[in-house]
Every structure is written in structure tokens, then in C-alpha cells.
Design a protein around this motif. Sequence first.
Motif, PDB file in Angstrom:
ATOM      1  N   PHE A  67       0.833  -1.206   0.000  1.00 32.55           N
ATOM      2  CA  PHE A  67       0.000   0.000   0.000  1.00 32.55           C
ATOM      3  C   PHE A  67       0.865   1.252   0.000  1.00 32.55           C
ATOM      4  O   PHE A  67       0.422   2.321   0.381  1.00 32.55           O
ATOM      5  N   GLY A  68       2.088   1.077  -0.432  1.00 27.90           N
ATOM      6  CA  GLY A  68       3.040   2.181  -0.453  1.00 27.90           C
ATOM      7  C   GLY A  68       4.299   1.748   0.277  1.00 27.90           C
ATOM      8  O   GLY A  68       4.271   0.847   1.118  1.00 27.90           O
ATOM      9  N   ILE A  69       5.401   2.379  -0.075  1.00 29.13           N
ATOM     10  CA  ILE A  69       6.676   2.037   0.549  1.00 29.13           C
ATOM     11  C   ILE A  69       7.323   3.309   1.079  1.00 29.13           C
ATOM     12  O   ILE A  69       7.452   4.298   0.348  1.00 29.13           O
ATOM     13  N   ASN A  70       7.698   3.270   2.319  1.00 27.65           N
ATOM     14  CA  ASN A  70       8.395   4.402   2.921  1.00 27.65           C
ATOM     15  C   ASN A  70       9.866   4.343   2.505  1.00 27.65           C
ATOM     16  O   ASN A  70      10.178   4.408   1.335  1.00 27.65           O
ATOM     17  N   ALA A  71      10.742   4.166   3.434  1.00 29.90           N
ATOM     18  CA  ALA A  71      12.165   4.128   3.094  1.00 29.90           C
ATOM     19  C   ALA A  71      12.555   2.804   2.453  1.00 29.90           C
ATOM     20  O   ALA A  71      11.966   1.756   2.724  1.00 29.90           O
ATOM     21  N   ILE A  86      17.085   5.556   0.891  1.00 30.42           N
ATOM     22  CA  ILE A  86      16.336   6.597   0.202  1.00 30.42           C
ATOM     23  C   ILE A  86      14.937   6.653   0.785  1.00 30.42           C
ATOM     24  O   ILE A  86      14.287   5.626   0.972  1.00 30.42           O
ATOM     25  N   THR A  87      14.475   7.853   1.095  1.00 28.28           N
ATOM     26  CA  THR A  87      13.145   8.008   1.674  1.00 28.28           C
ATOM     27  C   THR A  87      12.091   8.112   0.575  1.00 28.28           C
ATOM     28  O   THR A  87      12.412   8.187  -0.621  1.00 28.28           O
ATOM     29  N   SER A  88      10.838   8.175   0.980  1.00 26.87           N
ATOM     30  CA  SER A  88       9.747   8.336   0.023  1.00 26.87           C
ATOM     31  C   SER A  88       9.793   9.701  -0.654  1.00 26.87           C
ATOM     32  O   SER A  88       9.196   9.891  -1.713  1.00 26.87           O
ATOM     33  N   ALA A  89      10.499  10.633  -0.050  1.00 27.38           N
ATOM     34  CA  ALA A  89      10.678  11.961  -0.639  1.00 27.38           C
ATOM     35  C   ALA A  89      11.975  12.058  -1.446  1.00 27.38           C
ATOM     36  O   ALA A  89      12.403  13.162  -1.794  1.00 27.38           O
ATOM     37  N   ASP A  90      12.602  10.912  -1.676  1.00 24.73           N
ATOM     38  CA  ASP A  90      13.832  10.822  -2.464  1.00 24.73           C
ATOM     39  C   ASP A  90      15.040  11.463  -1.789  1.00 24.73           C
ATOM     40  O   ASP A  90      16.021  11.811  -2.458  1.00 24.73           O
ATOM     41  N   MET A 105      13.014  -2.737   2.834  1.00 20.91           N
ATOM     42  CA  MET A 105      11.950  -1.777   2.541  1.00 20.91           C
ATOM     43  C   MET A 105      10.996  -1.711   3.721  1.00 20.91           C
ATOM     44  O   MET A 105      10.667  -2.742   4.323  1.00 20.91           O
ATOM     45  N   ASN A 106      10.544  -0.515   4.013  1.00 16.21           N
ATOM     46  CA  ASN A 106       9.505  -0.315   5.017  1.00 16.21           C
ATOM     47  C   ASN A 106       8.191  -0.145   4.267  1.00 16.21           C
ATOM     48  O   ASN A 106       7.940   0.908   3.668  1.00 16.21           O
ATOM     49  N   VAL A 107       7.367  -1.199   4.297  1.00  8.43           N
ATOM     50  CA  VAL A 107       6.165  -1.273   3.470  1.00  8.43           C
ATOM     51  C   VAL A 107       4.930  -0.940   4.295  1.00  8.43           C
ATOM     52  O   VAL A 107       4.694  -1.541   5.353  1.00  8.43           O
ATOM     53  N   ARG A 108       4.151   0.003   3.827  1.00  5.02           N
ATOM     54  CA  ARG A 108       2.917   0.377   4.525  1.00  5.02           C
ATOM     55  C   ARG A 108       1.934  -0.787   4.493  1.00  5.02           C
ATOM     56  O   ARG A 108       1.751  -1.425   3.454  1.00  5.02           O
ATOM     57  N   VAL A 139       5.973  -1.898   7.857  1.00  7.81           N
ATOM     58  CA  VAL A 139       6.683  -3.053   8.396  1.00  7.81           C
ATOM     59  C   VAL A 139       7.953  -3.245   7.584  1.00  7.81           C
ATOM     60  O   VAL A 139       7.932  -3.111   6.352  1.00  7.81           O
ATOM     61  N   ASP A 140       9.050  -3.563   8.245  1.00  7.77           N
ATOM     62  CA  ASP A 140      10.312  -3.788   7.541  1.00  7.77           C
ATOM     63  C   ASP A 140      10.379  -5.181   6.941  1.00  7.77           C
ATOM     64  O   ASP A 140      10.073  -6.174   7.602  1.00  7.77           O
TER      65      ASP A 140
END
Length: 121
Positions: free
Chosen positions: A28-32, A50-54, A96-99, A108-109
Motif C-alpha cells: 500500500f506504499g513504501i516508505n524508506a 532513500i526516503t519516500s521523498a527521495d 523496505m519499510n512497506v505500509r 513493516v520492515d
Amino acid sequence: VQLQASGGGLVQPGGSLRLSCAASGSIFGINAMGWYRQAPGKERDLVAAITSADSTNYADSVKGRFTISRDNARNTVYLQMNSLKPEDTAVYYCNMNVRYATWTVRGVDYWGWGTLVTVSS
């Protein structure tokens, strides 16, 4: 969620490799996103993230040689490695930290299995 890393191999000093890591499953989206590495007898250390904001950060030992990037449409993170040195030899793991839902940014990592990079002449 599964992470599949690829792109490792044997390369001569000064050479280049590009690692890829693709996530699949209920995403449902990936953070870092990040790459870590673990050399024989050593701990697993952060290489690049790399963060979700690059926004990116790198270990001092790889600054100027490695570049991390992401493709959100493909749920994929890349690591371009140039000017490789023997001390870069390690198993490289993606993270990956996945929403876990659409209504939250909490995640969750997850870890990939790892891909071996060997730098040797």
C-alpha cells in the motif's frame, strides 16, 4: 510481501554493478528503501538509503561511488555501484519499510535474501 534482489556477481576492481530489488505482494506504499551489506565475519551495515521523498544518505565508504534510486511504480530500489573496490565484497541485502494499509504511513520492515558481490582480480 517478498523482496527479490538481483544483480550481484564477480567484478574486477574499478568495475561497476547495478543491484535491483523488487517488492511484490500486498503493498500500500513504501516508505524508506535501503541497501545493507555484510562481509564475512562482520556485522550488517547500512550502505545507502532513500526516503519516500527521495532524500538519500550513504555510508562514508561509498559516497561518490554508489548511487541509490527508486522506482515507485515498480516497487523497486536500485544501487548503482561504480569504482568498486575489494573491500566492497559482501552479501548485499535490500530493505523496505512497506505500509500495511492505505490509511496509515506506518509500515513493516522486510528484507530480501541477499545477493553476493565479489570484487576481485
